[in-house]
Write a protein that holds these residues in place. Structure first.
Motif, PDB file in Angstrom:
ATOM      1  N   THR A 504       0.992  -1.467   0.402  1.00  0.00           N
ATOM      2  CA  THR A 504      -0.170  -0.289  -0.232  1.00  0.00           C
ATOM      3  C   THR A 504       1.258   1.194   0.176  1.00  0.00           C
ATOM      4  O   THR A 504       0.466   2.674   0.086  1.00  0.00           O
ATOM      5  N   GLY A 505       1.977   1.030  -0.892  1.00  0.00           N
ATOM      6  CA  GLY A 505       2.815   1.548  -0.258  1.00  0.00           C
ATOM      7  C   GLY A 505       2.328   3.345  -1.568  1.00  0.00           C
ATOM      8  O   GLY A 505       2.089   2.411  -2.133  1.00  0.00           O
ATOM      9  N   ARG A 506       3.753   4.054  -2.250  1.00  0.00           N
ATOM     10  CA  ARG A 506       3.354   4.826  -2.838  1.00  0.00           C
ATOM     11  C   ARG A 506       4.350   4.111  -4.402  1.00  0.00           C
ATOM     12  O   ARG A 506       3.689   4.707  -5.338  1.00  0.00           O
ATOM     13  N   GLY A 507       4.568   3.068  -3.811  1.00  0.00           N
ATOM     14  CA  GLY A 507       5.463   2.374  -5.973  1.00  0.00           C
ATOM     15  C   GLY A 507       5.832   2.558  -5.979  1.00  0.00           C
ATOM     16  O   GLY A 507       7.038   3.202  -5.171  1.00  0.00           O
ATOM     17  N   VAL A 508       6.543   1.780  -7.414  1.00  0.00           N
ATOM     18  CA  VAL A 508       8.082   2.297  -8.511  1.00  0.00           C
ATOM     19  C   VAL A 508       7.571   4.339  -8.532  1.00  0.00           C
ATOM     20  O   VAL A 508       7.493   4.404  -9.182  1.00  0.00           O
ATOM     21  N   ALA A 509       9.600   4.625  -8.292  1.00  0.00           N
ATOM     22  CA  ALA A 509      10.173   5.547  -8.518  1.00  0.00           C
ATOM     23  C   ALA A 509       9.431   5.285 -10.163  1.00  0.00           C
ATOM     24  O   ALA A 509      10.645   4.729 -10.977  1.00  0.00           O
ATOM     25  N   PRO A 510       9.510   5.661 -10.730  1.00  0.00           N
ATOM     26  CA  PRO A 510       9.329   6.321 -11.874  1.00  0.00           C
ATOM     27  C   PRO A 510      10.758   6.297 -13.113  1.00  0.00           C
ATOM     28  O   PRO A 510      10.747   5.811 -13.910  1.00  0.00           O
ATOM     29  N   SER A 511      11.413   6.898 -12.275  1.00  0.00           N
ATOM     30  CA  SER A 511      13.047   6.993 -12.559  1.00  0.00           C
ATOM     31  C   SER A 511      13.716   5.849 -12.888  1.00  0.00           C
ATOM     32  O   SER A 511      14.830   5.676 -13.858  1.00  0.00           O
ATOM     33  N   VAL A 512      13.450   5.061 -12.169  1.00  0.00           N
ATOM     34  CA  VAL A 512      14.073   3.557 -12.105  1.00  0.00           C
ATOM     35  C   VAL A 512      12.837   2.494 -12.951  1.00  0.00           C
ATOM     36  O   VAL A 512      13.107   1.298 -13.074  1.00  0.00           O
ATOM     37  N   GLU A 513      11.842   2.570 -13.252  1.00  0.00           N
ATOM     38  CA  GLU A 513      10.279   2.206 -13.544  1.00  0.00           C
ATOM     39  C   GLU A 513      10.748   0.852 -14.455  1.00  0.00           C
ATOM     40  O   GLU A 513      10.539  -0.500 -14.948  1.00  0.00           O
ATOM     41  N   GLN A 514      11.708   1.670 -15.243  1.00  0.00           N
ATOM     42  CA  GLN A 514      11.749   0.912 -16.930  1.00  0.00           C
ATOM     43  C   GLN A 514      12.941   0.040 -16.595  1.00  0.00           C
ATOM     44  O   GLN A 514      13.328  -0.914 -16.986  1.00  0.00           O
TER      45      GLN A 514
END
Length: 574
Positions: A504-514
């Motif tokens: 339930t946290g904020r999730g994966v940072a967009p800068s590293v998701e790829q």
């Protein structure tokens, strides 16, 4: 590189090297078609995505802010800078020959000025980058073995430019040695550590990519049609066979050449020794015959060298027969790296838990000794202490039993694992640890009870990594008041052998998701960036997959990890 401004290398880098499975990444890579530059890259990070970033609470006017559990980020303010890396040896000094006569003089000058320094409105702030001060911990890469191509403290020159207006919260100490130790200064340091790490990884990727590019070009020039190891060995054997045939032909030609050389030499000697017995025309061609003899002699020497080279080349087949099984064995040994590194993750969690138990024992023992000091009668606390020791020993045994499936002697054994029972065990194992941080692990019903055939230690290492990552970022989100409830949820979305894990946290940072499953990708300040890379390798060795689903949560971030265990399913294997 200089001929085409690196265009061919850039094409190889972007279309071949960085597109390989498991290759490292260079976000925002762009070729710069101008003199003096090769490529640029850009990567954006949010303060919220850097682990351990501190917050500050609002304080009354006239009082300094303090670190708190809620509030705004301790933002050090906008700043800019540059970091340049260079080679100290082999530099062409011709352009500055009037300044430096010797390479050693140049090296001493560069060493004196090396380092990344901090300036405010043009004035330097000590001790940053001065007299060897390595505040960005660049030297750590030399001793950690993380990278051969990383930044080195004596091979960089750089600066960070601050202003009094934009960075007023970075207060200089009264002795003018660094900043006052507050949340703003510590966050500034964390941000700069992340910047240095990102530059170092990009530099490493470029260097390794260039090395691979030069090897590829050399292989093409050598006539290798493939970089595939078996095909190269086949080419070596073909070359060996061709060399044997060519050696026989060269030997025959050398013998024929020797016969001609002998005849010419005899003719020259006969003419020169008895000139009166030969015609004028024969005497005139004598110099020409001498030149022919010299040429034949040189050709004979060259053929001898060719024969020697061919005698070595014909051994390539035998060399290939010896090396090929050795390289295959080396490949198997390297595949064990991910498993061994995975054991390190488990051992790290184990040692942390053991230290907590040991601290508790020491604390309770000291308290009990103080109570018993000076008393003769047996206190009931002795009984309570004994019961506590018994409980602590039980906890230690529980931890060791968790490590046991990952030990070397059982690592290759396959187990039939019932998923419901396995996840219940994992839930029970992590209950106390997660509970201390107000985190709950939930198995979402209905939960499919399928069976897989896999080494239990490998699966445990994969799950450990995902849960420990979730724990770290949930604790960060709770600390920053980004969420109010922290849960790690495990579900089986269908009857297929698939397990989803999310929190339930904020999730994966967009800068590293790829790039999440590539090596050395991390947002933790002390992270190694190997956990998910290792998890993928471990699952791949069992025919299974791990992925980050495209669905996004309320924070508009990807957050669900999917374990596709189809390749290990009992039904699938049958």
């Amino acid at each position: 590189m200089a001929q085409d401004q690196g265009a061919d290398f850039y094409i190889y880098l972007s279309e071949t090297y960085l597109s390989q499975e498991g290759a490292r990444s260079i976000p925002g890579l762009k070729w710069e078609d101008e003199p003096g530059w090769f490529v640029s890259f850009a990567q954006d990070f949010s303060l919220d995505d850097i682990g351990d970033i501190e917050l500050v609470t609002a304080s009354p006017l006239g009082q300094s802010s303090s670190v708190g559990q809620e509030g705004e980020f301790a933002n050090p303010g906008p700043f800019h800078g540059a970091i340049y890396t260079f080679k100290r040896k082999g530099t062409d000094l011709s352009a500055i020959g009037d300044v430096f006569n010797l390479q050693s003089e140049f090296s001493k000058y560069i060493e004196k000025h090396s380092g990344v320094r901090v300036f405010r409105n043009g004035f330097g702030i000590r001790p940053f980058g001065v007299d060897g001060n390595d505040w960005l911990q660049l030297g750590r890469g030399q001793t950690s073995g993380r990278s051969y191509y990383g930044l080195r403290p004596k091979n960089v020159i750089g600066y960070v430019a601050l202003t009094a207006q934009d960075n007023s919260q970075l207060e200089e100490a009264t002795d003018r040695e660094g900043f006052v130790d507050n949340a703003y200064a510590r966050n500034f340091h964390r941000v700069m550590l992340k910047v240095a790490e990102t530059i170092a990884l990009t530099n490493e990727n470029l260097r390794r990519g260039y090395n691979e590019y030069t090897r590829t070009m050399a292989a093409q020039e050598a006539g290798f049609v493939s970089r595939d190891t078996p095909e190269i060995f086949d080419q070596m054997r073909d070359t060996s066979a061709a060399s044997k045939e060519l050696e026989a032909r060269v030997s025959q030609i050398r013998d024929e050449l020797q016969a001609v050389y002998t005849q010419v030499a005899a003719s020259v000697q006969d003419i020169e020794s008895t000139p009166l017995l030969h015609t004028e025309q024969e005497r005139e061609i004598a110099p020409l015959l001498r030149e022919i003899r010299q040429t034949l002699d040189a050709a004979r020497y060259i053929l001898e060298q060719v024969e020697e080279a061919l005698s070595q080349a014909k051994k390539l087949g035998a060399i290939a027969d010896v090396l090929e099984p050795d390289l295959e064995h080396l490949r198997e040994e390297l595949s064990m790296f991910s498993e061994l590194a995975g054991l390190g993750i488990v051992a790290e969690a184990l040692s942390h838990e053991m230290s907590i138990v040991a601290d508790g024992l020491a604390s309770r023992t000291r308290a009990l000794l103080q109570k018993l000091k000076g008393r003769q009668a047996v206190d009931q606390r002795v009984v309570a202490y004994t019961e506590h020791v018994y409980t602590a020993v039980g906890q230690m045994r529980k931890q060791l039993s968790h490590l046991d499936p990952s030990l070397r002697y059982v690592r290759e054994r396959r187990d039939n694992i019932e998923m419901r029972a396995f996840w219940r065990d994992m839930q029970e194992f992590y209950a106390d640890r997660l509970g201390r941080s107000n985190i709950e692990m939930v198995l979402q019903e209905p939960f499919s009870d399928f069976v897989i055939s896999m080494n239990k230690g490998k699966l445990t290492q994969v799950v450990d990594n995902i849960i420990l990552n979730a724990e770290y970022w949930l604790k960060e989100d709770l600390r920053k008041r980004r969420i109010s409830t922290a849960q790690i949820i495990v579900r089986t979305p269908s009857t297929a052998p698939i397990v989803d894990i999310y929190d339930t946290g904020r999730g994966v940072a967009p800068s590293v998701e790829q790039y999440l499953f590539q090596p050395f990708v991390t947002m933790k300040p002390e992270g190694r960036g190997l956990g998910l890379f290792i998890a993928r390798q471990l699952l791949d060795s069992s025919g299974c997959l791990i992925s980050l689903l495209p669905e996004r949560n309320q924070f508009d971030r990807r957050y669900i990890f999917r374990l596709d265990l189809t390749g290990a399913s009992i039904d699938e294997r049958e």
